[in-house]
Scaffold this motif. Structure first.
Motif, PDB file in Angstrom:
ATOM      1  N   THR A  37      10.361  -2.267  72.530  1.00  0.00           N
ATOM      2  CA  THR A  37      10.984  -2.351  73.853  1.00  0.00           C
ATOM      3  C   THR A  37      11.438  -3.770  74.153  1.00  0.00           C
ATOM      4  N   PHE A  38      10.607  -4.745  73.830  1.00  0.00           N
ATOM      5  CA  PHE A  38      11.004  -6.139  74.048  1.00  0.00           C
ATOM      6  C   PHE A  38      12.233  -6.493  73.205  1.00  0.00           C
ATOM      7  N   ALA A  39      12.291  -5.989  71.976  1.00  0.00           N
ATOM      8  CA  ALA A  39      13.445  -6.271  71.124  1.00  0.00           C
ATOM      9  C   ALA A  39      14.720  -5.673  71.726  1.00  0.00           C
ATOM     10  N   GLY A  40      14.639  -4.443  72.221  1.00  0.00           N
ATOM     11  CA  GLY A  40      15.789  -3.828  72.868  1.00  0.00           C
ATOM     12  C   GLY A  40      16.213  -4.575  74.122  1.00  0.00           C
ATOM     13  N   THR A  41      15.231  -5.055  74.888  1.00  0.00           N
ATOM     14  CA  THR A  41      15.533  -5.830  76.097  1.00  0.00           C
ATOM     15  C   THR A  41      16.261  -7.113  75.752  1.00  0.00           C
ATOM     16  N   LEU A  42      15.827  -7.789  74.675  1.00  0.00           N
ATOM     17  CA  LEU A  42      16.484  -9.028  74.263  1.00  0.00           C
ATOM     18  C   LEU A  42      17.919  -8.765  73.826  1.00  0.00           C
ATOM     19  N   VAL A  43      18.152  -7.696  73.091  1.00  0.00           N
ATOM     20  CA  VAL A  43      19.522  -7.360  72.664  1.00  0.00           C
ATOM     21  C   VAL A  43      20.416  -7.156  73.885  1.00  0.00           C
ATOM     22  N   ALA A  44      19.922  -6.398  74.873  1.00  0.00           N
ATOM     23  CA  ALA A  44      20.703  -6.163  76.095  1.00  0.00           C
ATOM     24  C   ALA A  44      20.959  -7.468  76.838  1.00  0.00           C
ATOM     25  N   ALA A  45      19.935  -8.342  76.910  1.00  0.00           N
ATOM     26  CA  ALA A  45      20.084  -9.615  77.620  1.00  0.00           C
ATOM     27  C   ALA A  45      21.110 -10.517  76.940  1.00  0.00           C
ATOM     28  N   LEU A  46      21.098 -10.548  75.611  1.00  0.00           N
ATOM     29  CA  LEU A  46      22.084 -11.358  74.887  1.00  0.00           C
ATOM     30  C   LEU A  46      23.490 -10.793  75.050  1.00  0.00           C
ATOM     31  N   TRP A  47      23.592  -9.485  75.129  1.00  0.00           N
ATOM     32  CA  TRP A  47      24.885  -8.845  75.364  1.00  0.00           C
ATOM     33  C   TRP A  47      25.427  -9.250  76.742  1.00  0.00           C
TER      34      TRP A  47
END
Length: 519
Positions: A37-47
């Protein structure tokens, strides 16, 4: 541009936390779900950060209710950067916890509570409404209190009580300020407040709200004289929790100060600036004095959080584009560096069994890679070139001198020297001196080595990259500062054009009417 992106760094961690609470209390299952979940959150934040670099702003109006009547999320460059870096810290801590926390502690909802905390932090950064900001503060408080009590030791209960008590006072003051502001303006949407105050300054009632907000956010940020809760609580929980707190919680207070004083309370800038200068200098000095007096690694680092907050708020107090850019640069750099130092302190404690510097020694020979990894963030915090902390302090000191803040410049330089002294004390005691032989330096397992050293090495590499190539981040920080000092851009983006026009036209008509009836 798909504006629904803005909801992902909030909704995804909340969903992940809810799923984690429903999953079996198995450390492996909880860990996998949390890290994913944290990895997915980081991807969205970088996007989101990439999208913001292209268009400048993003807005999401929930439930098809237009601002200022509905719930809105707005991201500019500062908000997007803060969401990205908080998501990065969350991911790093979630990996580090695999080697730091026992299976029993990880089963006690460490990952769900951490996800709720990061969701609340991201919500605070993206909120376009002061009441929603208050709600996110409360979610942060609840989840951080749960994390602080993880393990249930006596010191943790004591530290947790102090932490919650003073933060409840901050929440009450914030709520009082909200009530006064709503009674005067009739709205809590930040862009709407800024618009109405720009055409009709509020006077004493607005000043009273500004003071309430200043005190509430100063408590959240750990500023003088409200900082005593921080060194009394941050050293008590497991190091994974302490590092998460050190990286994120006080920065939300700093963000709230920057946002409110560049968007809402611009009419009261001179009044607030003088107070901020005094508080910033006192925060720097008292924090670094507290650090110099300590011999426990985590206590030293906790006091240094306080002193470094003073640099960030001093940039806001100087209130020029370069000073605010330096404050933003400093904040982003500090999140990485301070989180990393706490993570390194955790490795030292795990290898030696203690945080007491007088009982540690010989780590330079026993763990040379750890010594190198400590050297980078420690001397970056001290402002040694060419590390990232040097560029932040250099820009802030230069602008303070240019704006004739001579006392502020002198104190900032003295505090920098004392910060370097504290870092060299840790280096000399824990790494350089001969081991007193009170504790045997233990070896880490292969799993512990990868999970503990991985995040530390990544953050040290980021610190080096920022230091050796500071221009891109400083240019970004300058662009973010320019946005903050042009509040009309935020207002016109966050509110419908016809609404902005009607408020300004209404103000012009009222001025004309008053001029007509005045004898």
């Amino acid at each position: 541009m798909n504006t629904s992106l803005l909801a992902i760094p909030i909704l995804l961690p909340i969903a992940g936390a809810a799923i984690g609470l429903l999953l079996p209390r198995n450390s492996r299952t909880q860990s996998i779900a949390g890290i994913a979940t944290f990895a997915g959150t980081l991807v969205a934040a970088l996007w989101i950060l990439w999208s913001i670099s292209q268009v400048g702003f993003l807005k999401l109006e929930l439930g098809s209710w237009q601002a200022p009547f509905g719930i809105s999320l707005v991201a500019d460059k500062l908000a997007a950067a803060m969401v990205a870096i908080s998501s990065l810290v969350g991911l790093a801590i979630s990996i580090y916890a695999l080697g730091d926390l026992s299976q029993e502690l990880r089963k006690r909802w460490f990952y769900p509570l951490s996800l709720f905390l990061v969701a609340a932090v991201n919500g605070a950064f993206l909120s376009a409404d002061l009441f929603n900001l208050y709600v996110w503060f409360e979610i942060m408080l609840i989840s951080s209190f749960g994390l602080m009590l993880l393990g249930g030791g006596k010191n943790q209960f004591e530290g947790g009580f102090k932490y919650v008590a003073i933060n409840l006072v901050a929440s009450a003051l914030f709520l009082a300020g909200l009530g006064l502001l709503y009674g005067k303006i009739g709205t809590l949407n930040m862009a709407d407040i800024a618009l109405k105050l720009s055409v009709s300054p509020g006077g004493p009632m607005i000043n009273s709200s500004a003071v309430f907000f200043l005190v509430a956010f100063a408590i959240k940020a750990g500023m003088f004289p409200f900082f005593f809760w921080l060194p009394a609580s941050y050293h008590t929980p497991p190091i994974s929790v302490s590092a998460l707190f050190a990286g994120l919680l006080t920065k939300v207070g700093v963000y709230a100060l920057i946002r409110s004083n560049t968007l809402i309370f611009t009419q009261e800038a001179d009044f607030l600036r003088g107070v901020l200068v005094a508080l910033s200098l006192a925060t720097m000095f008292t924090g670094v004095l507290g650090a110099a007096a300590q011999f426990d690694i985590k206590r030293i680092l906790s006091f240094h959080i306080i002193s470094q907050i003073g640099y960030m708020t001093l940039g806001l107090a100087v209130f020029t584009e370069l000073a605010i850019a330096a404050a933003i640069f400093y904040t982003l750099h500090h999140i990485i560096v301070k989180t990393n130092l706490f993570l390194i302190a955790g490795i030292v404690s795990k290898k030696t069994g203690t945080d007491d510097l007088s009982a540690i020694g010989g780590l330079y020979k026993a763990a040379p890679w750890l010594a190198l990894l400590f050297f980078i963030p420690a001397f970056s915090l001290g402002g040694i070139p060419p590390l990232s902390g040097f560029w932040a302090k250099f820009a802030l000191v230069k602008e303070s001198l240019d704006q004739s803040f001579y006392w502020a410049t002198a104190i900032a330089l003295i505090v920098g020297i004392m910060t370097l002294f504290s870092m060299t004390k840790i280096w000399a005691e824990a790494f350089w001196k001969k081991s007193p032989g009170l504790f045997k330096i233990s070896k880490l397992t292969q799993r512990e080595t990868w999970t503990l050293y991985g995040p530390v090495a990544a953050f040290s590499a980021i610190t080096l990259i920022i230091g050796l190539n500071a221009q891109p981040l400083f240019e970004f920080s300058s662009e973010a500062a320019a946005q903050l000092l042009s509040p009309n851009q935020y207002i016109e983006f966050a509110l419908p054009a016809e609404y902005v026009t009607s408020i300004r036209l209404q103000s012009v008509q009222e001025i004309a009417l008053n001029a007509t009836v005045t004898p």
